[in-house]
Scaffold this motif. Structure first.
Motif, mmCIF file in Angstrom:
data_model
loop_
_atom_site.group_PDB
_atom_site.id
_atom_site.type_symbol
_atom_site.label_atom_id
_atom_site.label_comp_id
_atom_site.label_asym_id
_atom_site.label_seq_id
_atom_site.Cartn_x
_atom_site.Cartn_y
_atom_site.Cartn_z
ATOM 1 N N LYS A 17 0.839 -1.197 0.000
ATOM 2 C CA LYS A 17 0.000 0.000 0.000
ATOM 3 C C LYS A 17 0.874 1.247 0.000
ATOM 4 C CE LYS A 17 -1.763 -1.430 3.835
ATOM 5 N NZ LYS A 17 -0.790 -2.536 4.110
ATOM 6 N N GLY A 18 0.313 2.337 -0.517
ATOM 7 C CA GLY A 18 0.986 3.619 -0.443
ATOM 8 C C GLY A 18 0.764 4.248 0.924
ATOM 9 N N ALA A 19 1.485 5.338 1.199
ATOM 10 C CA ALA A 19 1.366 5.971 2.519
ATOM 11 C C ALA A 19 1.691 7.453 2.445
ATOM 12 C CB ALA A 19 2.282 5.283 3.530
ATOM 13 N N ILE A 20 0.950 8.211 3.231
ATOM 14 C CA ILE A 20 1.243 9.625 3.453
ATOM 15 C C ILE A 20 1.781 9.766 4.867
ATOM 16 C CG2 ILE A 20 0.247 11.923 3.742
ATOM 17 C CD1 ILE A 20 -1.747 11.210 1.533
ATOM 18 N N PHE A 21 2.959 10.349 4.979
ATOM 19 C CA PHE A 21 3.592 10.611 6.271
ATOM 20 C C PHE A 21 3.377 12.086 6.611
ATOM 21 C CE2 PHE A 21 5.593 6.983 4.484
ATOM 22 C CZ PHE A 21 6.150 6.220 5.498
ATOM 23 N N PHE A 22 3.116 12.378 7.889
ATOM 24 C CA PHE A 22 2.891 13.767 8.287
ATOM 25 C C PHE A 22 3.706 14.093 9.530
ATOM 26 C CE2 PHE A 22 0.661 17.214 10.462
ATOM 27 C CZ PHE A 22 0.565 18.137 9.427
ATOM 28 N N LEU A 23 4.362 15.272 9.492
ATOM 29 C CA LEU A 23 5.195 15.733 10.603
ATOM 30 C C LEU A 23 4.538 16.943 11.269
ATOM 31 C CD1 LEU A 23 8.717 15.553 8.913
ATOM 32 C CD2 LEU A 23 7.352 13.722 9.935
ATOM 33 N N HIS A 24 4.348 16.852 12.571
ATOM 34 C CA HIS A 24 3.690 17.912 13.336
ATOM 35 C C HIS A 24 4.562 19.159 13.435
ATOM 36 C CE1 HIS A 24 6.401 17.196 16.705
ATOM 37 N NE2 HIS A 24 6.167 15.883 16.595
ATOM 38 N N SER B 231 4.732 23.669 9.325
ATOM 39 C CA SER B 231 5.545 24.563 10.152
ATOM 40 C C SER B 231 6.913 23.937 10.421
ATOM 41 C CB SER B 231 4.788 24.888 11.446
ATOM 42 O OG SER B 231 5.373 25.972 12.123
ATOM 43 N N SER B 232 7.228 23.624 11.673
ATOM 44 C CA SER B 232 8.520 22.990 11.961
ATOM 45 C C SER B 232 8.642 21.653 11.240
ATOM 46 C CB SER B 232 8.673 22.793 13.473
ATOM 47 O OG SER B 232 9.901 22.219 13.785
ATOM 48 N N GLY B 233 7.518 20.953 11.101
ATOM 49 C CA GLY B 233 7.526 19.706 10.338
ATOM 50 C C GLY B 233 7.830 19.934 8.864
ATOM 51 N N ALA B 234 7.464 21.117 8.360
ATOM 52 C CA ALA B 234 7.796 21.463 6.976
ATOM 53 C C ALA B 234 9.282 21.767 6.829
ATOM 54 C CB ALA B 234 6.963 22.658 6.516
ATOM 55 N N PHE B 235 9.892 22.405 7.855
ATOM 56 C CA PHE B 235 11.344 22.612 7.816
ATOM 57 C C PHE B 235 12.043 21.264 7.635
ATOM 58 C CE2 PHE B 235 10.450 26.089 11.210
ATOM 59 C CZ PHE B 235 10.032 26.985 10.239
ATOM 60 N N PHE C 245 11.700 9.619 -0.045
ATOM 61 C CA PHE C 245 10.255 9.537 -0.256
ATOM 62 C C PHE C 245 9.970 9.819 -1.731
ATOM 63 C CE2 PHE C 245 10.719 10.522 4.209
ATOM 64 C CZ PHE C 245 9.733 9.752 4.837
ATOM 65 N N SER C 246 8.836 9.331 -2.213
ATOM 66 C CA SER C 246 8.476 9.565 -3.614
ATOM 67 C C SER C 246 8.188 11.030 -3.888
ATOM 68 C CB SER C 246 7.251 8.725 -3.983
ATOM 69 O OG SER C 246 7.448 7.362 -3.708
ATOM 70 N N GLY C 247 7.661 11.731 -2.888
ATOM 71 C CA GLY C 247 7.344 13.138 -3.054
ATOM 72 C C GLY C 247 7.265 13.832 -1.713
ATOM 73 N N TYR C 248 7.215 15.177 -1.766
ATOM 74 C CA TYR C 248 7.250 16.001 -0.564
ATOM 75 C C TYR C 248 6.189 17.095 -0.655
ATOM 76 C CZ TYR C 248 11.721 13.623 -0.030
ATOM 77 O OH TYR C 248 12.685 12.655 0.084
ATOM 78 N N ALA C 249 5.497 17.339 0.462
ATOM 79 C CA ALA C 249 4.448 18.364 0.480
ATOM 80 C C ALA C 249 4.565 19.215 1.739
ATOM 81 C CB ALA C 249 3.071 17.707 0.391
ATOM 82 N N PRO C 250 5.605 20.052 1.825
ATOM 83 C CA PRO C 250 5.758 20.922 2.994
ATOM 84 C C PRO C 250 4.725 22.039 2.992
ATOM 85 C CG PRO C 250 7.437 21.420 1.357
ATOM 86 C CD PRO C 250 6.693 20.233 0.844
ATOM 87 N N ILE C 251 4.240 22.383 4.171
ATOM 88 C CA ILE C 251 3.241 23.438 4.318
ATOM 89 C C ILE C 251 3.731 24.431 5.355
ATOM 90 C CG2 ILE C 251 0.853 23.974 4.956
ATOM 91 C CD1 ILE C 251 0.135 21.109 4.070
ATOM 92 N N ALA C 252 3.961 25.667 4.934
ATOM 93 C CA ALA C 252 4.342 26.774 5.818
ATOM 94 C C ALA C 252 5.693 26.560 6.491
ATOM 95 C CB ALA C 252 3.255 27.034 6.865
ATOM 96 N N GLY C 253 6.715 26.246 5.701
ATOM 97 C CA GLY C 253 8.055 26.122 6.258
ATOM 98 C C GLY C 253 9.041 25.674 5.203
ATOM 99 N N ALA C 254 10.242 26.279 5.178
ATOM 100 C CA ALA C 254 11.268 25.925 4.184
ATOM 101 C C ALA C 254 12.624 25.798 4.882
ATOM 102 C CB ALA C 254 11.301 26.966 3.069
ATOM 103 N N PHE C 255 13.716 26.127 4.183
ATOM 104 C CA PHE C 255 15.047 26.072 4.793
ATOM 105 C C PHE C 255 15.219 27.193 5.824
ATOM 106 C CE2 PHE C 255 16.494 24.214 0.527
ATOM 107 C CZ PHE C 255 16.538 22.918 1.015
#
Length: 311
Positions: free
Chosen positions: A64-71, A147-151, A164-174
């Motif tokens: 199965k595929g999976a979406i991982f999420f970082l708080h 946020s910090s999970g996006a960093f 990972f096959s792909g990345y979807a950061p929300i509200a956070g970069a380098f």
């Protein structure tokens, strides 16, 4: 006293006899009764914990595929696994939803104020564990973080885009100092950010009296564009729901920046959209948009558009 010893010995012999009848030793039987991880029970790997929600009707052994999420900062992974909008989103796509716990609620990316563990090695162990234990396909994964999970998401992509096959950061970069380059191939990266975000502004901000500085989102993208020898002006511009997006298509990857008018926030629909766009770019026909649309109709009882937008 002799009677008590005789009674205890008899009980132990009885337990061993019952266990032997089922082809197990007593220790095996006791271990078998321990609760398995999954749902709100954390799965343990060397260095930390993660939580996993499996799509309805799927077996742990099924690929199965999976979406991982970082708080975000000071967040808790268990709160994310309890988030019904996230879980319903994953169920609609037919993928596992996995949340990972940062040590002491934080992430130890290279320029972070604290370094509590080697995150790159830790994430490799998590990926190996979910693959072995739950049948997660290593070639069908999306890492998202807020946020910090996006960093952390940006730095994981920079360290090894193939992790990972792909990345979807929300509200956070380098963070500054920004890396001069990323010693890896181009990622499939779909970034969402609010133009009114004051917690992690697009231009970044100083923290701790200037000891640490959140990086500029546009300059973070410039690192990838420069590395791929892609002109900033070559982006394709379009609107997707409430998002205004620009996309670059370097060889072997996708770079996308989508902006909305809001502040520091995350929505399940943005993660779902990233998965569908990733599936389209990667050619994952089993995760076509019509499957998600059908799920929207079933769960919301309303007509959904057959497009890459999610209902």
């Amino acid at each position: 006293m002799r009677f008590l010893l005789w009674l205890a010995g008899g009980l132990l012999a009885g337990l061993l006899s019952v266990a032997g009848a089922f082809g197990q030793t007593a220790p095996d039987l006791i271990a078998f009764e321990q609760p398995a991880c999954g749902g709100e029970t954390a799965c343990k790997v060397d260095g930390g914990d993660y939580y996993i929600h499996l799509p309805p009707g799927s077996k742990a052994s099924q690929p199965k595929g999976a979406i991982f999420f970082l708080h975000g900062h000071r967040g808790k992974a268990i709160n994310e696994i309890r988030n019904k909008s996230f879980v319903n989103m994953a169920d609609g796509l037919g993928v596992a939803f996995i949340t990972i716990q940062g040590l002491e609620g934080t992430w130890s990316f290279p320029t972070a104020p604290r370094h509590l563990r080697d995150e790159f090695s830790f994430f490799d162990r998590v990926l190996a564990d979910v693959s072995k234990r739950f049948g997660v396909r290593r070639d069908r994964t999306l890492l998202s973080g807020f946020s910090s999970g996006a960093f952390m998401t940006w730095y994981l992509a920079c360290d090894d885009a193939d992790r990972f096959s792909g990345y979807a950061p929300i509200a956070g970069a380098f963070w500054q100092p920004l890396p001069e380059s990323c010693k890896t191939k181009m990622p499939y990266l779909f970034h969402v950010h609010g133009t009114s975000d004051k917690v992690v502004p697009l231009a970044g901000r100083a923290l701790g009296g200037g000891r640490w500085i959140q990086g500029d989102v546009f300059k973070s993208f410039d690192i990838w564009l420069h590395q791929a020898s892609v002109s900033e002006d070559s982006a394709r511009h379009y609107v997707s729901g409430n998002l205004r997006c620009e996309r670059w298509s370097p060889n072997g990857g996708v770079l996308e920046l989508c902006l909305h008018d809001g502040g520091h926030s995350v929505r399940a629909e943005w993660i779902k959209r990233a998965w569908l766009e990733l599936a389209k770019a990667r050619g994952w026909t089993e995760y076509a948009a019509d499957r998600a649309v059908a799920h929207c109709r079933e769960t919301k009882g309303q007509e959904a558009k057959a497009s890459s937008d999610v209902c």
